[in-house]
Design an enzyme around this catalytic site. Sequence first.
Site, mmCIF file in Angstrom:
data_model
loop_
_atom_site.group_PDB
_atom_site.id
_atom_site.type_symbol
_atom_site.label_atom_id
_atom_site.label_comp_id
_atom_site.label_asym_id
_atom_site.label_seq_id
_atom_site.Cartn_x
_atom_site.Cartn_y
_atom_site.Cartn_z
ATOM 1 N N THR A 193 -2.309 -6.622 -0.102
ATOM 2 C CA THR A 193 -3.536 -7.109 -0.745
ATOM 3 C C THR A 193 -4.443 -5.942 -1.123
ATOM 4 O O THR A 193 -5.649 -6.063 -1.114
ATOM 5 C CB THR A 193 -4.209 -8.140 0.197
ATOM 6 O OG1 THR A 193 -3.228 -9.100 0.544
ATOM 7 C CG2 THR A 193 -5.365 -8.872 -0.440
ATOM 8 N N HIS A 194 -3.851 -4.793 -1.402
ATOM 9 C CA HIS A 194 -4.631 -3.602 -1.730
ATOM 10 C C HIS A 194 -4.798 -3.453 -3.235
ATOM 11 O O HIS A 194 -4.307 -2.509 -3.825
ATOM 12 C CB HIS A 194 -3.997 -2.368 -1.091
ATOM 13 C CG HIS A 194 -3.775 -2.541 0.383
ATOM 14 N ND1 HIS A 194 -2.890 -1.783 1.106
ATOM 15 C CD2 HIS A 194 -4.328 -3.396 1.273
ATOM 16 C CE1 HIS A 194 -2.908 -2.183 2.381
ATOM 17 N NE2 HIS A 194 -3.772 -3.157 2.494
#
Lengths: 208, 589
Positions: free
Chosen positions: B515-516
């Site tokens: 989720t970066h």
Amino acid sequence: MVFLLALGASVIVAAASPKAGPESAKRPGPAAAVICQSCHGANGEGAPAAKIPRLAGQSADYLDKQLRDYASGARSNEVMQNFAKPLSEADRAEVAAYFASLTAPSIAPNPRATDSQLARGRQLAQQGSEAERVQACDNCHGPDGSGVPRSAPYLAGQSADYLAAELQSWREGKRKNDAGKLMSSVVQRLNDADVSAVSAYFSSLAAP
Amino acid sequence: MVQRLKEVDVVIVGVGMVGSIVAKELAAAGYKVVGLERGEARFTVPEFQSPAVHDELRFDIRKALMQDNTREPVTFRNASSETALPVRRWESFLPGTGLGGSMVHWNGQTYRFQANDFELATRTKERYGKNFLDKDVTIQDWGVTYAELEPHYDRFEYLLGTSGKAGNIKGEIQPGGDPHESPRSREYPTPPQKEHFQGALFRKAATSLGYHPFPQPSSNLSQPYTNPEGVKLNACVFCGFCERYACEHYAKSTPQTVILPVLLANSNFELRTGCQVQRINLDSSKKKATGVTYIDTAGREFEQPASLVITASFALNNVRMLLLSGIDKPYNPQSGTGVVGRNYAYQTMSSVAAFFDQDVIINPFMASGASGTLINDFAGDNFDHSGLGFIGGAFIGAVNTNGRPIQYHPVPPGTPAWGQGWKEAVVKHYNHTVMFSLHGSSVSTRQNYLDLDPTYRDAWGQPLLRMTFDFPQNDLKMAAYVTAKGVEIGKAMGAKLVAGAPRKAPYTTTVYQTTHNTGGTVMGNDPRTSVVNRYLQSWDVPNVFVIGASAYPQNASWNPTDTLGALTYWAIDALKNRYLKNPGRLVSA
């Protein structure tokens, strides 16, 4: 002095023992267990009023660790240290496994516990309290305090006086044989009334 | 009818990690602050307690803590020649929603970026020459240096109580830590978490190959901790339910466990949940924000006037908020002009699976989200890239976070995907496999960007954010290189079979990666290539600050949260000490 008190307690146990379940006691236990039974009961049912905990059906790993900690002094109790010290590693494991295999009926509910006390205890046990930033006991001790082997003992049906005394002991830093100071950090945020309430609540449940 | 509310000093869009910290600091400084959170209020008790909080179907599979993509998805395509479609089921990345934001469901991996990362364009040119990079790469310097951020990293880590071992204190290399890290001013607040068996195996093998293993910095704490705000945290119990879950033990550092109790006790702050901000309102000059407009859960529309607007949402939503509000110019990939949505980057995740004999018992479930062991020998610019044709790298580590039954079943390549053969392989390998993560950097490129979707709208009628992304050649080359290194370590660990899986194109949103998500409102010193200045202040509308990983001009080899915490305190310093005393541009364009 403590030792004498403990002996006194064993008399109470002897008087109460006819109520204990007869079947498991008939199984021959290890020789060392006989000493334990004189206080903790023939079936490991404990002596609630004397703060002597139930051992019947408790996690063997947990019991083994407590014996080891009593022997080393990591959990301090003069009486238990005297009994635990002479035990070999094999004795300890055998005794722990024996009590883990026993069953004993639950004790009668404590008549001193009030409804509001039990309700508060149940809230702390099942849900915790955001105001005190205390998580639910059941997170680690399992649904209805039924225990999560290997390391989290069951609390359901345990002596209320024993539980309260141990919680005090964690809070005062006398007992500290947990991983990551988990118990002491939780109990530090509970007041005396909460300690009594949560102890009374778990004690009121049927032992697993 | 729009109801106009009483003006406040500051309105914050999103009450996650950034929003909570900014609000706490500004409320404490005496400003009236309103925090608008689209999701629900939620706390460790009662919302995060067991057994409900360990419901794997609900949280892992059905993504209960994530942004509701039946109402507000993102559309996606690999290239601008394609038509984007809404992502109706989160897999690749998992933006959170609700009080505390995405940090509620993070793993607690708390790395700093290195000094080199903040000056990447300059240092790459210096070390490898100006024609080293592929033509499409648009990396740039951040406009802020590691040295400037160091005190703010320190402050953030002490807020969280991060457990780790320093590798470099004021230039002195520390045994047991990461020797590649840029100097930190002092040791971590708490010692590292206990090393699990797979970490120990990895450490031994990596050391034998001449690498420099160290314990993963973890914000799942190794011991009880009281942070400088006076908030107490407990020690982690290694239950293996961190990422995608909230922590029931007050042991994972999140807004709920480190700052919200202090913030919510301050009467200068008002939290409003269930508030879907539609746009930042501008005056007729379009150079000044007058506040925000939001819709509550009953469908009522409100205007909240404010002197200062801070967007503190998840990276993707920060970008969308600016696009919906008409702040600054949207990026145009054909001309390369415009800035909002430019330099979207991600993370290039590869993996290595090391399969052991039956007598090697791994117990993968005994873990926290950050209790691994890893090396930085192939991360960032820690190795010579001459002749390799790419920049960047990855940390390589035995950093597996869980053994949860629905999610975790490593099987060797060639195993059937279902049926009896698959089941037998899962049983055989579940407890005898070490999964490495190779956490790779991501360069920004001309063709990867974010804009508003021309077709699809959210539940409130607003255009969705459109993501156009595929893995750049630079990063695919990097992934292949570092994966080969990981395979060598797996072999040195004595595994019977080692399977490397370098990340391959095309990028797909249907497989979990990370989720970066970064970029889109990037920071910098040139308004032609950045949306915000070095203090995260909008160049275009100076009373708007945009704080989030959307500010990263490209993404480095490590998890972004620690750097975002540092940037947050860095921006707060500028806000408190300069902007709020004399509102205006902090940097002249």
